[in-house]
Motif scaffolding. Structure first.
Motif, short mmCIF file in Angstrom:
data_model
loop_
_atom_site.label_atom_id
_atom_site.label_comp_id
_atom_site.label_asym_id
_atom_site.label_seq_id
_atom_site.Cartn_x
_atom_site.Cartn_y
_atom_site.Cartn_z
N ASP A 488 0.84 -1.21 0.00
CA ASP A 488 0.00 0.00 0.00
C ASP A 488 0.87 1.25 0.00
N ALA A 489 1.96 1.20 0.77
CA ALA A 489 2.80 2.40 0.92
C ALA A 489 3.44 2.82 -0.40
N VAL A 490 3.88 1.86 -1.19
CA VAL A 490 4.56 2.22 -2.45
C VAL A 490 3.53 2.50 -3.55
N GLY A 491 2.37 1.88 -3.43
CA GLY A 491 1.28 2.17 -4.38
C GLY A 491 1.54 1.69 -5.79
N ALA A 492 2.45 0.76 -5.97
CA ALA A 492 2.75 0.23 -7.31
C ALA A 492 3.29 -1.18 -7.14
N PRO A 493 3.21 -2.00 -8.18
CA PRO A 493 3.78 -3.35 -8.05
C PRO A 493 5.28 -3.27 -7.76
N TYR A 494 5.74 -4.13 -6.90
CA TYR A 494 7.18 -4.16 -6.62
C TYR A 494 7.65 -5.60 -6.58
N LEU A 495 8.95 -5.76 -6.57
CA LEU A 495 9.52 -7.12 -6.59
C LEU A 495 10.05 -7.49 -5.22
N THR A 496 9.68 -8.68 -4.75
CA THR A 496 10.24 -9.19 -3.49
C THR A 496 11.21 -10.31 -3.82
N LEU A 497 12.41 -10.24 -3.29
CA LEU A 497 13.38 -11.32 -3.47
C LEU A 497 13.69 -11.92 -2.10
N GLN A 498 13.43 -13.20 -1.96
CA GLN A 498 13.69 -13.87 -0.68
C GLN A 498 14.99 -14.65 -0.80
N PHE A 499 15.92 -14.36 0.09
CA PHE A 499 17.21 -15.06 0.05
C PHE A 499 17.26 -16.09 1.16
N ASP A 500 17.61 -17.30 0.78
CA ASP A 500 17.84 -18.31 1.80
C ASP A 500 19.20 -18.93 1.53
N ASP A 501 19.33 -20.18 1.85
CA ASP A 501 20.65 -20.80 1.81
C ASP A 501 21.06 -21.23 0.41
N HIS A 502 20.23 -20.98 -0.60
CA HIS A 502 20.56 -21.47 -1.94
C HIS A 502 21.53 -20.54 -2.64
N GLY A 503 22.56 -21.14 -3.21
CA GLY A 503 23.59 -20.31 -3.83
C GLY A 503 23.30 -20.00 -5.29
N ASN A 504 22.28 -20.63 -5.87
CA ASN A 504 22.08 -20.43 -7.29
C ASN A 504 21.22 -19.20 -7.57
N ASP A 505 21.74 -18.33 -8.42
CA ASP A 505 21.05 -17.06 -8.65
C ASP A 505 20.11 -17.09 -9.85
N ALA A 506 20.00 -18.24 -10.55
CA ALA A 506 19.28 -18.25 -11.82
C ALA A 506 17.82 -17.79 -11.66
N GLY A 507 17.11 -18.36 -10.67
CA GLY A 507 15.70 -18.00 -10.48
C GLY A 507 15.56 -16.54 -10.09
N ILE A 508 16.46 -16.08 -9.23
CA ILE A 508 16.41 -14.69 -8.75
C ILE A 508 16.63 -13.73 -9.91
N MET A 509 17.64 -14.02 -10.75
CA MET A 509 17.95 -13.09 -11.83
C MET A 509 16.85 -13.11 -12.90
N THR A 510 16.22 -14.28 -13.08
CA THR A 510 15.11 -14.33 -14.05
C THR A 510 13.98 -13.41 -13.58
N ARG A 511 13.71 -13.46 -12.27
CA ARG A 511 12.66 -12.58 -11.73
C ARG A 511 13.04 -11.11 -11.87
N CYS A 512 14.31 -10.83 -11.60
CA CYS A 512 14.77 -9.44 -11.73
C CYS A 512 14.57 -8.96 -13.17
#
Ligand code: SF4
Length: 537
Positions: A488-512
């Motif tokens: 609500d505060a930003v009032g626009a769609p935004y991206l959430t990236l959740q980091f856990d113990d996984h070292g592979n960035d492929a899924g994260i970068m695809t989302r970015c």
């Protein structure tokens, strides 16, 4: 699995034959294993358990994803879960509406993406690089190896197609630079690198005491190290830091950690062990309870995991000698400099330092921290002016400093956004957030970082040239609550990236990449992408 049934053959069939589904609540089914085990031990009918799981999926989705928004009359149920007829039936029962499962429901998103790509190709007249469905016609090779470039030891996947190599899985982006996906270059300096450099400036202090104090390079290090390094250098102690979070630190953390917290807390345990390996005389693990605030009528708590990390570490130790080496003051920054002086006195006494020196050290530490904060704001002010002058858009990264600035936690995503996509990236700590009132979105935001994150979201929402990316962790309790107000505060769609113990960035970068594309940030905002003549192979 535990239920002793085939997911594909039996799950839906058994669930649909249940007459009394068990109520399993609405938690994500991933976390329901314990509940299911308990019902099995009670001898409950497997049909009722499977039906209960189907309803749990539905209630979880409606209450945590839909969250009161209007649901229309024609309902399509797509994605892999829609293969489970019991879940479709549970949706129909709960909503009292017809549920349509379209053909090819498992790949409907991919079909949509392909249609959009075709439309774009026709509109912009470039030739597609799509290589066709028959992979046997494409010459490609996959190789996996461990990078020995640094202590991260990342698992790298190398894909070679027609002689062209691409890499996935590296936490840094130094060694296996991906081909830049955009021709634009950022106009701002790398503010994340600057921040990390400023944090450790003047680290080598006088060591008149002849004592080495180990400090984990995580949690409070990332927002308050100018304070701690100044304090100890005024006492005459040398500060030794653990390494930047890496694979070995994470693995050691998992070994020592006796509970199941978020990744930064697990890694925090590993940082402690890294300091033990460095043979320091003491390990400094402050228990920070709360933080300074401009709205004293509201609380400003640090997350309970963060507050109690030192206690968890201590309770996991078997060696009394190591316990003796811990310095664990309880610190309430919210209560002001006088209070902090009293609280830090316990540390000074352990090191044989006078009250007078302790008090002076705390004063100097507050000054150093204030200087650091001013440096960030001045740099941020200039960055915003440079963006405005250049007409460029930028991404603001919001979250906790130990997520935003630790490349071992965030897989160097800020750096990759810059180098792979030429996007300008600003950490929220560089923005003038003081004075922004969040009460319109949450009347009593009692989390210290919750308030800052919401202030940053409001700031981004007010600026036409900024977009928000929220760095968080899979098991972060406070953020799972805060993120709903951020929307609500930003009032626009935004991206959430959740980091856990996984070292592979492929899924994260695809989302970015998808996010940047959707915001028009890949090819210069507001500028229509020029037709590119891709040569198909
Ligand atoms: S705020 Fe979230 S990420 Fe940070 S320690 Fe707490 S649970 Fe973990």
């Amino acid at each position: 699995g535990k239920l002793g049934i085939s997911i594909k053959e039996d799950l839906a069939r058994l669930a649909l034959s249940s007459e009394a589904p068990i109520r399993l609540g609405e938690r994500c089914t991933v976390f329901m294993e314990k509940d299911v085990t308990a019902f099995m031990q009670q001898g409950r009918d497997v049909r009722d358990i499977t039906a209960g799981l189907a309803y749990a999926v539905v209630h979880n989705y409606l209450n945590r994803v839909v969250r009161g928004r209007a649901i229309g009359e024609r309902i399509y149920f797509q994605g892999g879960t829609a293969y489970n007829k019991a879940v479709a039936a549970a949706f129909a029962t709960v909503l009292g509406k017809e549920i349509i499962v379209p053909p090819h429901n498992g790949v409907i998103g991919a079909i949509g993406a392909a249609l959009l790509a075709r439309e774009k190709e026709q509109r912009e007249h470039y030739r597609s690089r799509f290589r066709g469905f028959d992979l046997s016609l494409v010459k490609f090779k996959i190789r996996q190896f461990i990078c020995k470039g640094c202590s991260n030891n990342c698992d790298i996947q190398e894909c070679t197609i027609d002689g062209e190599r691409t890499y996935w899985g590296d936490k840094c982006s130094d060694r296996y630079h991906k081909k830049a996906k955009s021709e634009q270059k950022p106009v701002l300096d790398d503010l994340f690198a600057q921040y990390n450099q400023w944090l450790v400036e003047d680290l080598a202090g006088p060591d008149g005491l002849g004592v080495k104090i180990g400090m984990p390079r995580t949690m409070t290090f990332y927002d308050r190290f100018p304070f701690w390094r100044t304090y100890f250098s005024q006492l005459g102690a040398e500060v030794v830091l653990s390494d930047v979070t890496n694979k070995s630190i994470a693995a050691q953390g998992r070994e020592l950690c006796i509970s199941e917290p978020c990744f930064p807390i697990v890694a925090g345990h590993g940082h402690y062990l890294d300091l033990v390996d460095k043979n320091v005389d003491f390990v400094f693990l402050p228990q920070i309870i709360n933080s300074e605030t401009e709205t004293p009528e509201k609380e400003s708590w640090v997350c309970p995991w963060g507050q109690t990390l030192p206690l968890m570490i201590r309770n996991g130790l078997r060696d009394e000698l190591q316990v003796q080496k811990l310095l664990m003051p309880v610190v309430h920054f919210r209560d002001g400099i006088g209070f902090v002086k009293k609280e830090m006195l316990s540390v000074a006494k352990r090191l044989g330092v006078s009250k007078k020196t302790n008090d002076r050290a705390v004063e100097m530490a507050f000054q150093a921290q204030a200087h650091f904060q001013r440096l960030l704001l001045n740099t941020g002010e200039k960055a915003l002016a440079d963006l405005a002058a250049s007409g460029r858009q930028a991404v603001v990264i919001v979250g906790r400093p130990y997520n935003i600035f630790d490349p071992g936690i965030n897989l160097s995503v800020p750096e990759k956004l810059r180098s792979n996509y030429g996007v300008d990236v600003l950490p929220m700590d560089f923005l003038p957030l003081n004075g922004i009132d969040v009460s319109g979105f949450h009347e009593n935001m009692f989390w210290n970082y919750g308030k800052k994150i919401m202030q940053a979201a409001i700031f981004v929402g007010r600026m036409k040239n900024l977009h928000l990316v929220y760095f968080t962790n899979f098991k972060c309790g406070p953020d799972s609550y805060i993120k709903h107000f951020v929307r609500d505060a930003v009032g626009a769609p935004y991206l959430t990236l959740q980091f856990d113990d996984h070292g592979n960035d492929a899924g994260i970068m695809t989302r970015c990449e998808a996010y940047l594309e959707s915001k028009g940030l890949l090819h210069g905002f507001g500028v229509r992408r020029p037709a590119i003549d891709f040569v198909s192979r």
